[in-house]
Design an enzyme around this catalytic site. Structure first.
Site, PDB file in Angstrom:
ATOM      1  N   TYR A  53       1.326  16.435   5.581  1.00 31.71           N
ATOM      2  CA  TYR A  53       0.879  15.762   6.806  1.00 31.71           C
ATOM      3  C   TYR A  53      -0.407  16.400   7.288  1.00 31.71           C
ATOM      4  O   TYR A  53      -0.508  17.626   7.318  1.00 31.71           O
ATOM      5  CB  TYR A  53       1.947  15.851   7.911  1.00 31.71           C
ATOM      6  CG  TYR A  53       2.396  14.463   8.309  1.00 31.71           C
ATOM      7  CD1 TYR A  53       1.521  13.634   9.005  1.00 31.71           C
ATOM      8  CD2 TYR A  53       3.639  13.969   7.954  1.00 31.71           C
ATOM      9  CE1 TYR A  53       1.894  12.336   9.326  1.00 31.71           C
ATOM     10  CE2 TYR A  53       4.009  12.677   8.274  1.00 31.71           C
ATOM     11  CZ  TYR A  53       3.118  11.860   8.962  1.00 31.71           C
ATOM     12  OH  TYR A  53       3.485  10.576   9.259  1.00 31.71           O
ATOM     13  N   GLU A 107      -2.682  14.892  10.122  1.00 31.70           N
ATOM     14  CA  GLU A 107      -3.345  14.119  11.187  1.00 31.70           C
ATOM     15  C   GLU A 107      -4.568  14.860  11.690  1.00 31.70           C
ATOM     16  O   GLU A 107      -4.529  16.069  11.898  1.00 31.70           O
ATOM     17  CB  GLU A 107      -2.381  13.915  12.363  1.00 31.70           C
ATOM     18  CG  GLU A 107      -1.403  12.790  12.126  1.00 31.70           C
ATOM     19  CD  GLU A 107      -0.448  12.594  13.307  1.00 31.70           C
ATOM     20  OE1 GLU A 107      -0.453  13.429  14.233  1.00 31.70           O
ATOM     21  OE2 GLU A 107       0.292  11.597  13.277  1.00 31.70           O
ATOM     22  N   ASP A 115     -19.096  -6.001   4.831  1.00 25.22           N
ATOM     23  CA  ASP A 115     -17.798  -5.770   4.194  1.00 25.22           C
ATOM     24  C   ASP A 115     -17.988  -6.011   2.688  1.00 25.22           C
ATOM     25  O   ASP A 115     -17.970  -7.143   2.220  1.00 25.22           O
ATOM     26  CB  ASP A 115     -16.752  -6.721   4.775  1.00 25.22           C
ATOM     27  CG  ASP A 115     -15.383  -6.570   4.115  1.00 25.22           C
ATOM     28  OD1 ASP A 115     -15.292  -5.919   3.049  1.00 25.22           O
ATOM     29  OD2 ASP A 115     -14.402  -7.114   4.665  1.00 25.22           O
ATOM     30  N   THR A 163     -13.121  -1.606   0.302  1.00 28.54           N
ATOM     31  CA  THR A 163     -11.851  -1.158  -0.262  1.00 28.54           C
ATOM     32  C   THR A 163     -12.166  -0.385  -1.552  1.00 28.54           C
ATOM     33  O   THR A 163     -13.157  -0.661  -2.224  1.00 28.54           O
ATOM     34  CB  THR A 163     -10.929  -2.342  -0.599  1.00 28.54           C
ATOM     35  OG1 THR A 163     -11.660  -3.278  -1.390  1.00 28.54           O
ATOM     36  CG2 THR A 163     -10.434  -3.037   0.644  1.00 28.54           C
ATOM     37  N   LYS A 195     -10.975  -2.257  -5.746  1.00 28.16           N
ATOM     38  CA  LYS A 195     -11.463  -3.449  -6.446  1.00 28.16           C
ATOM     39  C   LYS A 195     -12.485  -2.998  -7.494  1.00 28.16           C
ATOM     40  O   LYS A 195     -12.104  -2.268  -8.400  1.00 28.16           O
ATOM     41  CB  LYS A 195     -11.971  -4.462  -5.418  1.00 28.16           C
ATOM     42  CG  LYS A 195     -10.812  -4.898  -4.492  1.00 28.16           C
ATOM     43  CD  LYS A 195     -11.198  -5.849  -3.393  1.00 28.16           C
ATOM     44  CE  LYS A 195     -10.017  -6.111  -2.464  1.00 28.16           C
ATOM     45  NZ  LYS A 195     -10.388  -6.866  -1.275  1.00 28.16           N
ATOM     46  N   ARG A 223      -5.556   2.226  -3.945  1.00 27.61           N
ATOM     47  CA  ARG A 223      -5.650   1.322  -2.785  1.00 27.61           C
ATOM     48  C   ARG A 223      -6.009   2.132  -1.560  1.00 27.61           C
ATOM     49  O   ARG A 223      -5.306   3.058  -1.177  1.00 27.61           O
ATOM     50  CB  ARG A 223      -4.306   0.646  -2.553  1.00 27.61           C
ATOM     51  CG  ARG A 223      -3.823  -0.125  -3.732  1.00 27.61           C
ATOM     52  CD  ARG A 223      -2.720  -1.053  -3.328  1.00 27.61           C
ATOM     53  NE  ARG A 223      -3.284  -2.319  -2.952  1.00 27.61           N
ATOM     54  CZ  ARG A 223      -3.611  -3.262  -3.843  1.00 27.61           C
ATOM     55  NH1 ARG A 223      -3.426  -3.072  -5.119  1.00 27.61           N
ATOM     56  NH2 ARG A 223      -4.112  -4.405  -3.438  1.00 27.61           N
TER      57      ARG A 223
HETATM   58  C1  LIG Z   1      -9.826  -7.163  -0.082  1.00 33.19           C
HETATM   59  C2  LIG Z   1     -10.660  -7.401   1.120  1.00 33.19           C
HETATM   60  C3  LIG Z   1     -10.285  -6.921   2.386  1.00 33.19           C
HETATM   61  C4  LIG Z   1      -8.932  -6.370   2.731  1.00 33.19           C
HETATM   62  O1  LIG Z   1      -8.434  -5.406   1.969  1.00 33.19           O
HETATM   63  P1  LIG Z   1      -6.852  -5.042   1.969  1.00 33.19           P
HETATM   64  O2  LIG Z   1      -6.889  -3.714   1.342  1.00 33.19           O
HETATM   65  O3  LIG Z   1      -6.202  -6.101   1.161  1.00 33.19           O
HETATM   66  O4  LIG Z   1      -6.402  -5.019   3.378  1.00 33.19           O
HETATM   67  C5  LIG Z   1     -11.171  -7.089   3.433  1.00 33.19           C
HETATM   68  N1  LIG Z   1     -12.350  -7.698   3.263  1.00 33.19           N
HETATM   69  C6  LIG Z   1     -12.725  -8.203   2.060  1.00 33.19           C
HETATM   70  C7  LIG Z   1     -14.049  -8.871   1.944  1.00 33.19           C
HETATM   71  C8  LIG Z   1     -11.897  -8.067   0.957  1.00 33.19           C
HETATM   72  O5  LIG Z   1     -12.284  -8.585  -0.205  1.00 33.19           O
END
Ligand SMILES: *Cc1c(COP(=O)(O)O)cnc(C)c1O
Length: 440
Positions: free
Chosen positions: A51, A53, A197, A223, A226, A232
């Protein structure tokens, strides 16, 4: 997994089956990828026990000297890879990270302008009905043109009349480059913050094969699982532009993550993120990113030569959307038939789709995962032909006009495709092919 087999045979067996499934199929969902064994070792490590925090050297728990170092390494690598003065590596995933950006930088009821979900945006970009981003903020959504492309002149007019507090630029199903510079120009005229994003394309940007938004925007979120090929998780970056606008922007983001929204960070994931950043610094990763684009471009060419329609007429990045309206078959059925053939994609809306979102007219597919397995141009040619064959096999199925019949129709057809001999035969062929390309 010898221990797991003893303790919980059922779960162990399911993991084994899923491992085989991943080996057997061509994984073409563009948001998926294979994390390296090194990343998975970090994620599966004893760091899950801790932990911590707070942030390095400001923790609410004792015993964090090693975790501090791990998190600082992840932060430094993120800053170096993307060229930003600030990084937060604690977000549990992309959606909580976007929430944190909004909570940090916007007052409740502020106005967010984001790309419509059906045009390839994300739920968290201000979807008006089903997400917090639409409930706690005023939202306006921009759209793509019928040709699938964002008209930047229209976006400018819309932004000028709406004056959003934040513009979100980011996509999940958009095959073209985003005009970061132009978005900045627009935002400068409307006084809006800009959040990039880059969840889908972070790995491609870090490798330098797609343009980085960092010089133009205030905040970047991505993220890590990907094209970044990590575990993740998610990262929030504050750029120099962001700090110029608000010297406290970094602190505000950190506070919004903890204690604002989250508790203890997942230290095992943080370690995995640090490892994927180290891998992303290598020439091998840069070559991988290049190949992802080469493969996607070639695949979209092959599909078009096969007579299929690709939205926007092609792709600049790792993904494409096949518009099935000329074939008059819905994405759900094609996606299911492709799965029978061991090709895994997802159904998706197409720009200005005339069908409802539950039964959309497209499928979305991409090359990040199959490129990780070492597939190149030769393989794309084969895969493109297979996809076309599968579509021909189901092209006669028409969605009923009557709404009440649709659900049953899709269920019935999906049952039928799993008995289709041609598709099952192709599935065997694809599995033999896929097995020649080992998972990392
Ligand atoms: C995948 C994605 C997210 C969200 O990601 P999670 O990990 O599934 O919550 C947000 N914005 C975009 C553009 C994404 O492709």
């Amino acid at each position: 997994m010898t221990k797991l087999l003893k303790i919980d045979t059922h779960i162990a067996k399911l993991i084994k089956l899923e491992t085989d499934r991943q080996k057997d199929v061509l994984e073409m969902i563009p948001s998926e990828n294979y994390a390296s064994t090194a990343v998975r070792e970090a994620v599966g490590s004893i760091l899950t026990n801790k932990y911590s925090e707070g942030y390095a050297s400001r923790r609410y728990y004792q015993g964090n000297r090693y975790v501090d170092e791990i998190e600082l390494i992840a932060v430094e690598r993120a800053k170096k890879l993307f060229g930003t003065p600030h990084a937060n590596v604690q977000p549990y995933s992309g959606s909580p990270a976007n929430s944190a950006v909004y909570f940090a930088l916007l007052a409740p009821g502020a106005k967010i302008m984001g790309l419509k979900l059906s045009a390839g945006g994300h739920l968290t970009h201000g979807h008006p009905d089903v997400t917090f981003s639409g409930h706690y903020y005023k939202t306006v959504q921009y759209n793509v043109e019928p040709n699938g492309i964002i008209d930047m002149n229209k976006a400018e007019t819309q932004a000028k009349s709406e004056k959003p507090d934040m513009i979100v630029v980011g996509t999940t199903a958009y095959p073209r480059n985003l005009d970061w510079k132009r978005w900045r120009k627009i935002a400068d005229q409307t006084g809006s913050l800009v959040l990039a994003d880059i969840s889908h394309i972070a790995g491609l940007i870090s490798a330098g094969v797609l343009e980085s938004p960092v010089p133009y925007v205030d905040v970047v979120m991505f993220t890590t699982h990907k094209t970044m090929r990590g575990p993740r998780g998610a990262v929030i970056l504050v750029t120099e532009k962001g700090f110029k606008r608000d010297p406290d922007m970094g602190k505000k983001i950190d506070k919004a993550i903890f204690p604002g929204l989250q508790g203890g960070p997942h230290d095992n994931v943080t370690a995995g993120i640090a490892v994927c950043f180290k891998e992303a610094e290598t020439a091998a990763f840069r070559n991988y990113a290049k190949q992802v684009l080469v493969n996607a471009k070639l695949l979209s060419d092959v599909l078009q030569k096969e007579g299929l329609t690709i939205t926007t007429g092609g792709t600049d990045n790792h993904l494409m959307v096949i518009d099935l309206r000329p074939q008059k078959v819905i994405g759900n059925i094609v996606a299911e038939a492709l799965e029978v053939a061991n090709i895994v994609v997802n159904y998706n809306t197409v720009p200005h789709d005339s069908n409802p979102p539950m039964y959309p007219s497209g499928i979305r597919l991409g090359t990040p995962a199959i490129t990780t397995r070492g597939m190149k141009e030769r393989e794309m040619k084969k895969i493109g032909k297979w996809i076309s064959l599968v579509i021909q096999e189901v092209v006669h199925y028409r969605l009923p006009e009557a709404k009440e019949e649709r659900n049953k129709f899709v269920k019935n057809v999906n049952g039928e495709v799993w008995k289709n001999k041609k598709l099952l035969g192709l599935g065997k062929e694809v599995r033999t092919f896929a097995r020649k390309f080992p998972l990392p």
